[in-house]
Enzyme design. Structure first.
Site, PDB file in Angstrom:
ATOM      1  N   GLY A  20     124.223  24.522 -54.263  1.00 52.20           N
ATOM      2  CA  GLY A  20     123.479  23.074 -54.289  1.00 52.20           C
ATOM      3  C   GLY A  20     123.647  22.166 -52.921  1.00 52.20           C
ATOM      4  N   SER A  21     124.431  22.848 -51.988  1.00 51.06           N
ATOM      5  CA  SER A  21     124.633  22.102 -50.835  1.00 51.06           C
ATOM      6  C   SER A  21     123.365  21.415 -50.099  1.00 51.06           C
ATOM      7  CB  SER A  21     125.426  22.787 -49.603  1.00 51.06           C
ATOM      8  OG  SER A  21     124.557  23.588 -49.298  1.00 51.06           O
ATOM      9  N   ASN A  22     122.219  21.957 -50.306  1.00 54.72           N
ATOM     10  CA  ASN A  22     121.064  21.666 -49.463  1.00 54.72           C
ATOM     11  C   ASN A  22     120.535  20.274 -50.579  1.00 54.72           C
ATOM     12  OD1 ASN A  22     119.957  22.766 -47.109  1.00 54.72           O
ATOM     13  ND2 ASN A  22     120.639  24.559 -48.120  1.00 54.72           N
ATOM     14  N   ARG A  98     114.666  33.351 -56.581  1.00 55.89           N
ATOM     15  CA  ARG A  98     113.443  33.735 -57.412  1.00 55.89           C
ATOM     16  C   ARG A  98     112.246  33.731 -56.466  1.00 55.89           C
ATOM     17  NH1 ARG A  98     113.408  36.099 -62.170  1.00 55.89           N
ATOM     18  NH2 ARG A  98     111.653  34.694 -62.800  1.00 55.89           N
ATOM     19  N   ASN A 114     110.521  25.668 -48.669  1.00 57.47           N
ATOM     20  CA  ASN A 114     111.718  26.350 -48.707  1.00 57.47           C
ATOM     21  C   ASN A 114     112.389  26.167 -47.310  1.00 57.47           C
ATOM     22  OD1 ASN A 114     113.523  28.365 -49.713  1.00 57.47           O
ATOM     23  ND2 ASN A 114     112.576  29.842 -48.592  1.00 57.47           N
ATOM     24  N   HIS A 116     115.223  28.695 -45.265  1.00 59.28           N
ATOM     25  CA  HIS A 116     115.684  29.990 -45.202  1.00 59.28           C
ATOM     26  C   HIS A 116     116.602  29.935 -44.123  1.00 59.28           C
ATOM     27  CE1 HIS A 116     115.622  34.378 -45.811  1.00 59.28           C
ATOM     28  NE2 HIS A 116     115.795  34.341 -44.454  1.00 59.28           N
ATOM     29  N   ASP A 148     104.250  30.262 -49.373  1.00 60.18           N
ATOM     30  CA  ASP A 148     102.816  30.975 -50.032  1.00 60.18           C
ATOM     31  C   ASP A 148     103.230  31.967 -51.153  1.00 60.18           C
ATOM     32  OD1 ASP A 148     103.979  32.904 -48.423  1.00 60.18           O
ATOM     33  OD2 ASP A 148     102.387  32.576 -46.806  1.00 60.18           O
ATOM     34  N   ASP A 152     109.339  34.594 -47.948  1.00 62.63           N
ATOM     35  CA  ASP A 152     109.533  34.011 -46.764  1.00 62.63           C
ATOM     36  C   ASP A 152     108.351  33.910 -45.720  1.00 62.63           C
ATOM     37  OD1 ASP A 152     112.059  33.266 -48.008  1.00 62.63           O
ATOM     38  OD2 ASP A 152     112.736  35.082 -47.364  1.00 62.63           O
ATOM     39  N   LYS A 179     125.325  24.251 -41.639  1.00 64.24           N
ATOM     40  CA  LYS A 179     125.399  22.839 -41.283  1.00 64.24           C
ATOM     41  C   LYS A 179     124.205  22.234 -40.582  1.00 64.24           C
ATOM     42  CE  LYS A 179     128.518  20.974 -37.919  1.00 64.24           C
ATOM     43  NZ  LYS A 179     129.381  21.416 -36.952  1.00 64.24           N
TER      44      LYS A 179
HETATM   45  C1  GRF Z   1     121.178  28.488 -47.986  1.00 70.23           C
HETATM   46  O1  GRF Z   1     121.633  29.157 -47.037  1.00 70.23           O
HETATM   47  C2  GRF Z   1     119.446  28.499 -48.054  1.00 70.23           C
HETATM   48  O2  GRF Z   1     119.065  28.408 -46.673  1.00 70.23           O
HETATM   49  C3  GRF Z   1     119.226  29.567 -48.711  1.00 70.23           C
HETATM   50  O3  GRF Z   1     119.984  29.775 -49.939  1.00 70.23           O
HETATM   51  C4  GRF Z   1     121.259  28.945 -49.439  1.00 70.23           C
HETATM   52  C5  GRF Z   1     121.379  27.785 -50.387  1.00 70.23           C
HETATM   53  O4  GRF Z   1     122.702  26.963 -50.201  1.00 70.23           O
HETATM   54  N1  GRF Z   1     117.785  29.651 -49.330  1.00 70.23           N
HETATM   55  P1  GRF Z   1     123.000  25.939 -51.045  1.00 70.23           P
HETATM   56  O5  GRF Z   1     122.811  26.397 -52.560  1.00 70.23           O
HETATM   57  O6  GRF Z   1     121.844  24.792 -50.566  1.00 70.23           O
HETATM   58  O7  GRF Z   1     124.073  25.595 -50.870  1.00 70.23           O
END
Ligand code: GRF
Length: 215
Positions: A20-22, A98, A114, A116, A148, A152, A179
């Protein structure tokens, strides 16, 4: 599409399966006023996802929808139900492990994003950072794209390159890329929410010159 409007800020639904860092990066950006949106709901298919706990700690609304024992279409239907109940405008995949099925994609056309951890179309799918390390690439990075029905494959919003020539392990590649991910996701979403873009074939084009650069 216009940002905010009389109904208030755009409502994001975050889908995640892990750390969940994003999610936290997006939430931080919203809290400091850098993203004109609010997080309406955080949905996870994994009960043990640390991201769910982080979301709860921040007082965000969370929904757990385990996928075990369900057909994809059933699980996606539950996810869609939750997104609609929480009046979500945009869906952000943030480590959601998923594949998003056709019904879900069609329910939010060009409104699912998304991130990636590679420069797509290189290294799609799982473990992109390890794939990059094992291939011996000197530069990798991250890609924010619209989702879509493929894996990816949707139109690219923004990419950030990362020097990985001296990285000694897949974990180091991942850390360097992560980062950049946090900044890239915020920047890409902020561009998308501004509404000044179109999709022509595979190409997402920004309509204002200052937003058309690839960083
Ligand atoms: C990230 O590397 C993102 O690019 C990929 O899954 C990872 C998720 O990291 N799709 P986090 O859970 O957001 O820390």
């Amino acid at each position: 599409m216009s940002p905010g409007g009389p109904a208030g800020p755009l409502r994001l639904g975050i889908l995640l399966s892990g750390r969940g860092s994003n999610l936290l990066a997006l939430d931080d950006a919203i809290r400091r006023g850098a993203l004109p949106a609010e997080i309406a709901v955080v949905i996870s298919n994994q009960p043990a996802a640390a991201g769910l706990e982080r979301a709860r700690e921040r007082g965000l609304t969370t929904v757990l929808l385990p996928h075990q024992g369900l057909r994809r279409v059933e699980h996606d239907g539950q996810v869609l139900g939750a997104l609609r109940r929480h009046q979500v405008d945009w869906v952000c995949l943030a480590g959601y492990l998923r594949i998003v099925g056709r019904e879900l994609v069609e329910a939010y056309p060009e409104r699912i994003v998304n991130i990636h951890p590679s420069l797509l179309p290189s290294f799609p799918g799982l473990d992109a950072q390890r794939q990059a390390f094992e291939h011996g690439v000197k530069v990798s990075g991250c890609t924010v794209h619209l989702v879509d029905a493929g894996l990816d494959t949707g139109p690219i919003v923004l990419q950030r390159a990362v020097d990985v020539a001296t990285a000694g392990s897949p974990a180091e590649v991942a850390a360097r890329i992560l980062k950049e991910e946090h900044a890239a996701y915020v920047e890409a979403l902020s561009l998308l929410l501004s509404g000044t873009w179109t999709v022509e074939g595979r190409r997402l084009r920004f309509l204002r010159e200052e937003t058309s650069k690839i960083s």
